[in-house]
Design an enzyme around this catalytic site. Structure first.
Site, PDB file in Angstrom:
ATOM      1  N   ARG A 135       0.848  -1.184   0.000  1.00  0.00           N
ATOM      2  CA  ARG A 135       0.000   0.000   0.000  1.00  0.00           C
ATOM      3  C   ARG A 135       0.885   1.236   0.000  1.00  0.00           C
ATOM      4  O   ARG A 135       2.041   1.179   0.441  1.00  0.00           O
ATOM      5  CB  ARG A 135      -0.919   0.005   1.226  1.00  0.00           C
ATOM      6  CG  ARG A 135      -1.836  -1.212   1.334  1.00  0.00           C
ATOM      7  CD  ARG A 135      -2.653  -1.170   2.623  1.00  0.00           C
ATOM      8  NE  ARG A 135      -3.564  -2.309   2.726  1.00  0.00           N
ATOM      9  CZ  ARG A 135      -3.262  -3.463   3.303  1.00  0.00           C
ATOM     10  NH1 ARG A 135      -2.058  -3.636   3.859  1.00  0.00           N
ATOM     11  NH2 ARG A 135      -4.146  -4.447   3.360  1.00  0.00           N
ATOM     12  N   LYS A 160      -1.973  -1.892   7.437  1.00  0.00           N
ATOM     13  CA  LYS A 160      -3.398  -1.686   7.701  1.00  0.00           C
ATOM     14  C   LYS A 160      -3.826  -2.494   8.918  1.00  0.00           C
ATOM     15  O   LYS A 160      -3.466  -3.667   9.052  1.00  0.00           O
ATOM     16  CB  LYS A 160      -4.206  -2.108   6.477  1.00  0.00           C
ATOM     17  CG  LYS A 160      -5.683  -1.760   6.576  1.00  0.00           C
ATOM     18  CD  LYS A 160      -6.406  -2.078   5.287  1.00  0.00           C
ATOM     19  CE  LYS A 160      -7.866  -1.698   5.369  1.00  0.00           C
ATOM     20  NZ  LYS A 160      -8.587  -1.983   4.100  1.00  0.00           N
ATOM     21  N   HIS A 225      -2.561   2.249  -5.729  1.00  0.00           N
ATOM     22  CA  HIS A 225      -3.178   0.974  -5.364  1.00  0.00           C
ATOM     23  C   HIS A 225      -3.384   0.077  -6.586  1.00  0.00           C
ATOM     24  O   HIS A 225      -3.475  -1.148  -6.451  1.00  0.00           O
ATOM     25  CB  HIS A 225      -4.512   1.219  -4.655  1.00  0.00           C
ATOM     26  CG  HIS A 225      -4.819   0.206  -3.596  1.00  0.00           C
ATOM     27  ND1 HIS A 225      -4.143   0.134  -2.393  1.00  0.00           N
ATOM     28  CD2 HIS A 225      -5.719  -0.811  -3.565  1.00  0.00           C
ATOM     29  CE1 HIS A 225      -4.614  -0.849  -1.667  1.00  0.00           C
ATOM     30  NE2 HIS A 225      -5.566  -1.455  -2.360  1.00  0.00           N
ATOM     31  N   ARG A 228      -0.703  -2.401  -6.727  1.00  0.00           N
ATOM     32  CA  ARG A 228      -0.927  -3.514  -5.801  1.00  0.00           C
ATOM     33  C   ARG A 228      -1.899  -4.527  -6.410  1.00  0.00           C
ATOM     34  O   ARG A 228      -1.673  -5.743  -6.334  1.00  0.00           O
ATOM     35  CB  ARG A 228      -1.458  -2.954  -4.480  1.00  0.00           C
ATOM     36  CG  ARG A 228      -1.820  -3.986  -3.413  1.00  0.00           C
ATOM     37  CD  ARG A 228      -2.153  -3.228  -2.126  1.00  0.00           C
ATOM     38  NE  ARG A 228      -2.951  -4.003  -1.193  1.00  0.00           N
ATOM     39  CZ  ARG A 228      -2.458  -4.791  -0.255  1.00  0.00           C
ATOM     40  NH1 ARG A 228      -1.156  -4.927  -0.141  1.00  0.00           N
ATOM     41  NH2 ARG A 228      -3.264  -5.440   0.563  1.00  0.00           N
ATOM     42  N   HIS A 251      -4.034  -9.623   3.610  1.00  0.00           N
ATOM     43  CA  HIS A 251      -5.490  -9.627   3.709  1.00  0.00           C
ATOM     44  C   HIS A 251      -5.940 -10.499   4.884  1.00  0.00           C
ATOM     45  O   HIS A 251      -5.456 -11.621   5.044  1.00  0.00           O
ATOM     46  CB  HIS A 251      -6.116 -10.186   2.429  1.00  0.00           C
ATOM     47  CG  HIS A 251      -6.102  -9.225   1.277  1.00  0.00           C
ATOM     48  ND1 HIS A 251      -6.266  -9.610  -0.029  1.00  0.00           N
ATOM     49  CD2 HIS A 251      -5.947  -7.874   1.245  1.00  0.00           C
ATOM     50  CE1 HIS A 251      -6.215  -8.559  -0.812  1.00  0.00           C
ATOM     51  NE2 HIS A 251      -6.017  -7.494  -0.073  1.00  0.00           N
ATOM     52  N   TYR A 260      -9.469 -11.467  -7.134  1.00  0.00           N
ATOM     53  CA  TYR A 260      -8.530 -11.386  -8.252  1.00  0.00           C
ATOM     54  C   TYR A 260      -8.746 -12.504  -9.266  1.00  0.00           C
ATOM     55  O   TYR A 260      -8.253 -12.420 -10.390  1.00  0.00           O
ATOM     56  CB  TYR A 260      -7.089 -11.387  -7.735  1.00  0.00           C
ATOM     57  CG  TYR A 260      -6.764 -10.133  -6.961  1.00  0.00           C
ATOM     58  CD1 TYR A 260      -6.721  -8.895  -7.595  1.00  0.00           C
ATOM     59  CD2 TYR A 260      -6.540 -10.170  -5.587  1.00  0.00           C
ATOM     60  CE1 TYR A 260      -6.459  -7.736  -6.891  1.00  0.00           C
ATOM     61  CE2 TYR A 260      -6.274  -9.011  -4.868  1.00  0.00           C
ATOM     62  CZ  TYR A 260      -6.232  -7.798  -5.525  1.00  0.00           C
ATOM     63  OH  TYR A 260      -5.988  -6.640  -4.824  1.00  0.00           O
TER      64      TYR A 260
END
Length: 288
Positions: A135, A160, A225, A228, A251, A260
């Site tokens: 990120r 995050k 982003h 990413r 994640h 994805y």
């Protein structure tokens, strides 16, 4: 200097105790302040009727889904935690998120994008974001000591959710980082800002990204982003399993990584449509 409102101070302390990030704290305080300003009354004296009216007001302003839900999170925290009105929390609804596929760059587009960044520091920062799937805030806060060339990993600190993790350090990226370090000689932060003791700002990186997209002539809406997203999709198309990609991206939910699958298109050209398998009779061929 004016004294801070006791209610605001209490909310900030509640967030500090729960180790919410400084950015989250600022967003929550700002959101509750905007709510109170809308009615020109203390939020202590406002309730569910006013919250509902404010949410309806927000929908008329063209606010994004993310912006709307930041306000919801802030109000749920303020009333549920700071004021202890827990019965209200479940009655402050979130907005339903539109399931939109992320923008993905092809390998050729990624190369064009990097070639359009003139600054060595900015180009290396953006390459790091793509090569490790980081990120923008994770890239800007990297320190020189976070690059572990012995284990070939990058130590991401306080990502995050205030979580640490390890990201991959590719041999190609290591070469790029070493060339950058020899030229720039950063001491602490890998990508220092105008003040060497401080990291480069996320806003600075985003502006460079915007200018590079235009210079490269890319029609797609490219953000940091996007790199990413492209990292994850290119790994998936190359055969990397989803569980590994989930770990690399940090994640928490597997379903977040699984999206994805919907944008990985490498196998589509070699996949036959059912139409290709039909033996169609040419029109009019049945006539004598």
């Amino acid at each position: 200097m004016a004294e801070m409102n006791p209610l605001r101070r209490r909310m900030i302390e509640d967030m500090q105790v729960r180790n919410l990030s400084p950015v989250t704290q600022r967003c929550y305080v700002h959101a509750v302040a905007k709510f109170a300003q809308h009615f020109n009354r203390s939020p202590y004296r406002l309730g569910l009727a006013e919250i509902r009216a404010y949410q309806i007001h927000l929908t008329t302003t063209g606010i994004s889904w993310a912006g709307f839900n930041v306000a919801v999170c802030a109000l749920r925290f303020f009333y549920g935690t700071t004021l202890g009105r827990t019965a209200m929390v479940d009655r402050i609804p979130y907005a339903r998120k539109r399931r939109q596929l992320p923008v993905i760059l092809s390998a050729e587009e990624v190369a064009r994008f990097f070639a359009a960044v003139p600054s060595l520091k900015h180009r290396t920062a953006l390459m790091t974001a793509y090569a490790a799937g980081l990120r923008v805030s994770e890239v800007t806060h990297l320190r020189v000591s976070d690059i572990d060339s012995q284990r070939m990993v990058i130590h991401v600190r306080r990502g995050k959710g205030q979580k640490d993790r390890y990201a991959m350090l590719s041999p190609r990226l290591l070469e790029i980082l070493r060339a950058y370090w020899k030229a720039a000689r950063p001491a602490d932060f890998l990508f220092p800002g105008a003040v060497p003791e401080q990291p480069i700002t996320t806003g600075s990186v985003r502006r460079v990204c915007y200018r590079a997209r235009r210079a490269a002539g890319l029609a797609k809406h490219v953000t940091v982003h996007t790199l990413r997203h492209s990292f994850a999709t290119h790994l998936l198309e190359a055969g990397t399993d989803l569980r590994t990609i989930q770990v690399l991206l940090g994640h928490r939910s597997f379903s977040t990584t699984a999206r994805y699958v919907h944008v990985a298109t490498a196998s589509l050209p070699s996949t036959r449509s059912p139409l290709d398998r039909l033996e169609l009779t040419p029109r009019g061929a049945h006539r004598s």
